[in-house]
Design a protein around this motif. Structure first.
Motif, short mmCIF file in Angstrom:
data_model
loop_
_atom_site.label_atom_id
_atom_site.label_comp_id
_atom_site.label_asym_id
_atom_site.label_seq_id
_atom_site.Cartn_x
_atom_site.Cartn_y
_atom_site.Cartn_z
N ASP A 1 0.95 -1.25 -0.38
CA ASP A 1 -0.26 -0.33 -0.18
C ASP A 1 0.93 1.68 0.30
O ASP A 1 -0.01 2.61 -0.26
CB ASP A 1 -1.03 -0.41 1.61
N LEU A 2 2.06 1.32 0.52
CA LEU A 2 2.91 2.49 0.32
C LEU A 2 3.68 2.58 -0.85
O LEU A 2 3.81 3.73 -1.32
CB LEU A 2 3.80 2.46 1.10
N ILE A 3 3.41 1.84 -1.87
CA ILE A 3 3.38 2.16 -3.22
C ILE A 3 2.57 2.62 -4.01
O ILE A 3 2.36 3.60 -4.74
CB ILE A 3 4.21 0.89 -3.81
N VAL A 4 1.26 2.25 -3.34
CA VAL A 4 0.01 2.78 -3.59
C VAL A 4 -0.27 4.24 -3.80
O VAL A 4 -0.22 5.45 -4.43
CB VAL A 4 -1.42 1.99 -3.17
N LYS A 5 0.35 4.52 -2.18
CA LYS A 5 0.48 5.81 -1.92
C LYS A 5 1.04 7.01 -3.01
O LYS A 5 1.27 8.12 -3.27
CB LYS A 5 1.30 6.27 -1.05
N HIS A 6 2.48 6.27 -2.84
CA HIS A 6 3.72 7.22 -4.75
C HIS A 6 3.25 7.09 -5.66
O HIS A 6 3.11 8.41 -6.14
CB HIS A 6 5.39 6.75 -3.88
N LEU A 7 1.97 6.03 -6.41
CA LEU A 7 1.41 6.17 -7.23
C LEU A 7 0.96 7.36 -7.39
O LEU A 7 0.06 8.20 -8.16
CB LEU A 7 1.20 4.75 -7.62
N VAL A 8 0.19 7.30 -6.18
CA VAL A 8 -1.25 8.15 -6.30
C VAL A 8 -0.27 9.91 -6.32
O VAL A 8 -1.16 10.36 -7.12
CB VAL A 8 -2.22 8.55 -5.06
N ALA A 9 0.49 10.00 -5.87
CA ALA A 9 1.33 11.01 -5.44
C ALA A 9 1.76 11.60 -7.04
O ALA A 9 2.09 12.68 -7.66
CB ALA A 9 2.43 11.20 -4.30
N ALA A 10 2.00 10.30 -7.74
CA ALA A 10 2.83 10.80 -9.10
C ALA A 10 1.82 10.87 -9.99
O ALA A 10 2.05 11.76 -10.87
CB ALA A 10 4.02 9.13 -9.71
N ASN A 11 0.72 9.99 -9.82
CA ASN A 11 -0.86 10.71 -10.46
C ASN A 11 -0.88 11.86 -10.87
O ASN A 11 -1.09 12.70 -11.64
CB ASN A 11 -1.73 9.85 -10.49
N SER A 12 -0.86 12.53 -9.19
CA SER A 12 -1.70 13.46 -9.41
C SER A 12 -0.62 14.83 -9.85
O SER A 12 -0.80 15.87 -10.37
CB SER A 12 -1.67 13.91 -7.00
N LEU A 13 0.78 14.94 -10.28
CA LEU A 13 1.87 16.01 -9.56
C LEU A 13 1.98 15.42 -11.57
O LEU A 13 1.60 16.52 -11.79
CB LEU A 13 3.07 15.40 -9.55
N SER A 14 1.14 14.25 -12.35
CA SER A 14 1.60 14.59 -13.42
C SER A 14 0.52 15.62 -13.85
O SER A 14 0.09 15.78 -15.37
CB SER A 14 1.43 13.09 -14.45
N LEU A 15 -0.59 14.85 -13.47
CA LEU A 15 -1.93 15.81 -13.77
C LEU A 15 -1.99 17.08 -13.74
O LEU A 15 -2.49 18.05 -14.07
CB LEU A 15 -3.27 15.64 -12.96
N LEU A 16 -1.31 17.61 -12.65
CA LEU A 16 -1.44 19.27 -12.08
C LEU A 16 -0.49 19.72 -12.87
O LEU A 16 -0.82 20.81 -13.63
CB LEU A 16 -1.38 18.97 -10.83
N CYS A 17 0.29 19.12 -13.53
CA CYS A 17 1.73 19.89 -14.12
C CYS A 17 1.42 19.71 -15.56
O CYS A 17 2.17 20.20 -16.81
CB CYS A 17 3.49 19.34 -14.79
N LYS A 18 0.71 19.04 -16.23
CA LYS A 18 0.42 18.60 -17.18
C LYS A 18 -1.16 19.04 -17.88
O LYS A 18 -1.30 19.91 -19.04
CB LYS A 18 0.23 17.32 -18.40
#
Length: 313
Positions: A44-61
């Motif tokens: 589940d720790l990997i999922v948390k970082h996956l969520v953070a990476a997805n949010s960063l990608s969406l916000l910056c694009k």
């Protein structure tokens, strides 16, 4: 403002809002259950970082593309363009790496329960933190060259050397340099994709073999529901399939973007939309297939119910 710009702006706005809400909802459940004392799985720790990476990608694009579609073409500036593209590439890369780690660790988790498998699982669990740290570090270092080829709209670069990217501009170089940079940027992605294919094939093989064994058990006491491990594995397989589908389409668009010195308005926007599809769909795939919300709340509800029963008794 042209009607096509208004339509594409609304589409980007919808995609970004839905994706951010989905990712933050999934992250909220993890944070909430951490405070309630629920024990989460190591992956589940990997999922948390996956969520953070997805949010960063969406916000910056998604946000810059939406603002450009609504007519704000010059707002980032030169430094802003470089920073946005760099952060987007990091978010996209970590999203790929996290999905790869998730599938690999899940494949190890459902491996046969023998002495070798148990030893491998224990070692794998110890390296989850290090693997996530390495994932962020690798993509931060690899994508350092990305901002070099991005400039703001007002930068004093020759028009013949500019590539229109809606809210920013890209600088064109000779084909050999572009191919070398593309190979360097794509190498970690291809490596992760290969690991995902191996892990998915391994999980499918184990699930198929497990199903064949279960078919020989004829007992009315056997529950028709699959085990938690099987459901988690199936959710990872759906997630990986979704990723491979959108990643393949995005890669095709990126190839066309690199081939053309002046990509069309349609190609630029379609490429940006497809790149945001996986970060948007990812949290909903996890919540639906893995029953994240139900799995998170059931232990808390059971603990609450047990406490009430003991108190009332």
């Amino acid at each position: 403002m042209a009607s096509r710009d208004l339509v594409i702006g609304v589409i980007f706005l919808t995609q970004t809002v839905v994706g951010i809400l989905g990712n933050f909802s999934l992250l909220y459940y993890y944070i909430f259950l951490s405070f309630t004392g629920c024990r989460l799985r190591p992956t589940d720790l990997i999922v948390k970082h996956l969520v953070a990476a997805n949010s960063l990608s969406l916000l910056c694009k998604g946000v810059p593309q939406m603002m450009a579609a609504f007519g704000w073409n010059n707002f980032p500036g030169d430094f802003g363009c470089k920073l946005l593209f760099y952060l987007h590439r990091i978010g996209r890369g970590v999203s790929i790496g996290s999905t790869c780690l998730l599938s690999a660790f899940q494949a190890i988790t459902i491996s046969p329960q023998n002495a070798r498998g148990t030893k491998l699982k224990r070692k794998a669990l110890k390296y989850i933190d290090f693997s996530i740290f390495l994932c962020w570090t690798v993509y931060m270092l690899v994508n350092i060259i990305c901002p070099i080829h991005v400039t703001g709209k007002r930068n004093n670069v020759s028009i013949s050397m500019r590539k229109d990217l809606q809210y920013c501009s890209g600088t064109t170089n000779n084909k050999i340099t572009q191919l070398l940079h593309a190979a360097l940027l794509s190498f970690p992605d291809v490596l992760c994709l290969g690991i995902m294919v191996w892990a998915s094939g391994h999980m499918v093989f184990i699930l198929h073999r497990h199903r064949q064994r279960v078919q020989h058990i004829h007992s009315t006491n056997v529950s028709p529901r699959s085990s938690p491990e099987s459901r988690a594995t199936q959710s990872i397989l759906v997630l990986v399939s979704t990723f491979v589908c959108f990643y393949s389409l995005s890669s095709i668009c990126q190839v066309f973007m690199a081939l053309f010195d002046n990509p069309s308005w349609l190609l630029v926007n379609v490429s940006a939309l497809i790149s945001g599809c996986f970060p948007t769909a990812c949290p909903f795939v996890l919540m639906n297939c893995n029953s994240c919300v139900s799995r998170f709340y059931l232990p808390w509800l059971r603990n609450t119910t047990s406490t009430k029963v003991i108190t009332n008794a």
